[in-house]
Design a protein around this motif. Sequence first.
Motif, short mmCIF file in Angstrom:
data_model
loop_
_atom_site.label_atom_id
_atom_site.label_comp_id
_atom_site.label_asym_id
_atom_site.label_seq_id
_atom_site.Cartn_x
_atom_site.Cartn_y
_atom_site.Cartn_z
N VAL A 1 9.41 17.78 28.54
CA VAL A 1 9.18 19.02 29.28
C VAL A 1 7.70 19.18 29.56
N SER A 2 7.37 19.52 30.80
CA SER A 2 5.99 19.87 31.16
C SER A 2 5.83 21.38 30.99
N VAL A 3 5.02 21.77 30.03
CA VAL A 3 4.80 23.19 29.74
C VAL A 3 3.60 23.64 30.58
N GLY A 4 3.85 24.58 31.50
CA GLY A 4 2.80 25.00 32.42
C GLY A 4 2.55 26.49 32.38
N ALA A 5 1.57 26.89 33.16
CA ALA A 5 1.18 28.30 33.27
C ALA A 5 1.78 28.88 34.54
N GLN A 6 2.28 30.12 34.46
CA GLN A 6 2.85 30.79 35.60
C GLN A 6 1.92 31.86 36.17
N THR B 1 -6.63 40.65 34.39
CA THR B 1 -5.99 40.98 35.67
C THR B 1 -4.56 41.45 35.44
N GLN B 2 -3.83 40.78 34.60
CA GLN B 2 -2.45 41.17 34.33
C GLN B 2 -2.38 42.49 33.58
N ARG C 1 -1.26 48.44 33.89
CA ARG C 1 -1.70 49.83 33.88
C ARG C 1 -1.44 50.49 35.24
N ASN C 2 -1.72 49.80 36.32
CA ASN C 2 -1.47 50.36 37.65
C ASN C 2 0.01 50.64 37.86
N ALA C 3 0.86 49.71 37.42
CA ALA C 3 2.29 49.91 37.57
C ALA C 3 2.77 51.10 36.75
N LYS D 1 4.60 43.55 33.17
CA LYS D 1 4.67 43.21 31.74
C LYS D 1 5.06 41.75 31.54
N VAL D 2 6.00 41.28 32.38
CA VAL D 2 6.40 39.87 32.28
C VAL D 2 5.21 38.97 32.61
#
Length: 412
Positions: A79-84, A113-114, A119-121, A195-196
């Motif tokens: 499995v290639s574990v990556g960033a989303q 940023t996330q 907070r904005n949401a 949040k996700v």
Amino acid sequence: MTSSEAVHQTAKPRSGLRHWFSPWRLVMLTLLLLGLGWIAKRMWFTPPPAPQVATSPVEQGDIEEAVLATGTIGAAKLVSVGAQVTGEVKRLTVALGDTVKQGQLIAEIEALTQQNTVRNAAAALDIAEAQLRSKQAALKQAQLAAARLRELVAVDAGARADLEAAEATLDTSKADIAVLQAQIVQARLAADTAKVNLGYTRVTAPMDGTVVAVVTEQGQTVNANQSAPTIIKLARLDTMTVKAQISEADVPRVKPGMPVYFSLLGEPDKRIEVKLRAVEPGPTTLATDTTTSTASTGTTSAIYYNGIFDVPNPQGKLRINMTAQTTIVLAQVKNVLMVPSAALGSKGKDGRYTVRVLEGPRIVDKPVRIGLDNRVKAQVLEGLALGDRVVTSEAAAPGGAPAQSSGPPPRM
């Protein structure tokens, strides 16, 4: 004539006889007789020489018919574990060769940023809920005003135009509430998504395994806008999967469940035995989509199909991309009588082969019933005994002519 002269004349014939039987004449006569005796023996009393042929004894051992293939060892699961999400890798918690558990933290990505998006949401959701409460209060007021006007109009104490305006305001309030309720649903979805995405800044292991490659180092920035960047590669190494390339000529004879053994280039004398799990229905070139292009250009190339089998790897000796010299056993017999396949002559209508056997100075033809024949060794079911010497080829006689024998030439 005197007596002395008579004696002298009588002695002359004896002197001539002695001259005839002189020693050298006796030697020559003896040699002549010996030569004539040797020629007579060679012609009438000496047995013919043994035929000049190559032979091999009937032996006892194992025979197998097999297909040879070259395989590549791979992890049973890779499995290639990556960033989303996009951002800088603030912390990398694993190193090459580490063993990790499912859910274990692999890396942390800059999450400011996330977090702001979350907070904005949340703020947008609060605004929508406040607007809904305001509209609900306005709806209640419109309902009360419309009710009073209905009572006044009923007793002719109020104007109908005022009642119609109040009812229109009531309907508008209801529609505004429906809009706000839908906006609240959207705001909640946006908040959940935020949040996700915030959770994606913590990259965790999707399964138990070993880190076999570190692609992204700590401090490096990843960009997930175009494609998911790989941080590490995680593999299950307790079980390895081998894909062995089988030629199209051998594929029809290969079936799942057949015995398989292979060896490594570093340990050619060590045999690892397993079972064939499957044979891929498409050729090895199918994944690269080169079949169509090859057919269109008219280029002829060898076609191979992958035979797949799994190998336990508890000690970790098997590594990814190792070469496996693979043998797939089609049939095998053990502890049987066998002869070289070159010793088999022509096959008769009864299914028996003619084999030439050396018995003393003679070559005798014998019918033999043969079992498994892998073109190197043939199983003898009937007709020969252990230790019999079978003819495998003829030696050339003086002058270049093949030696004479009573049987047919060996089977080619």
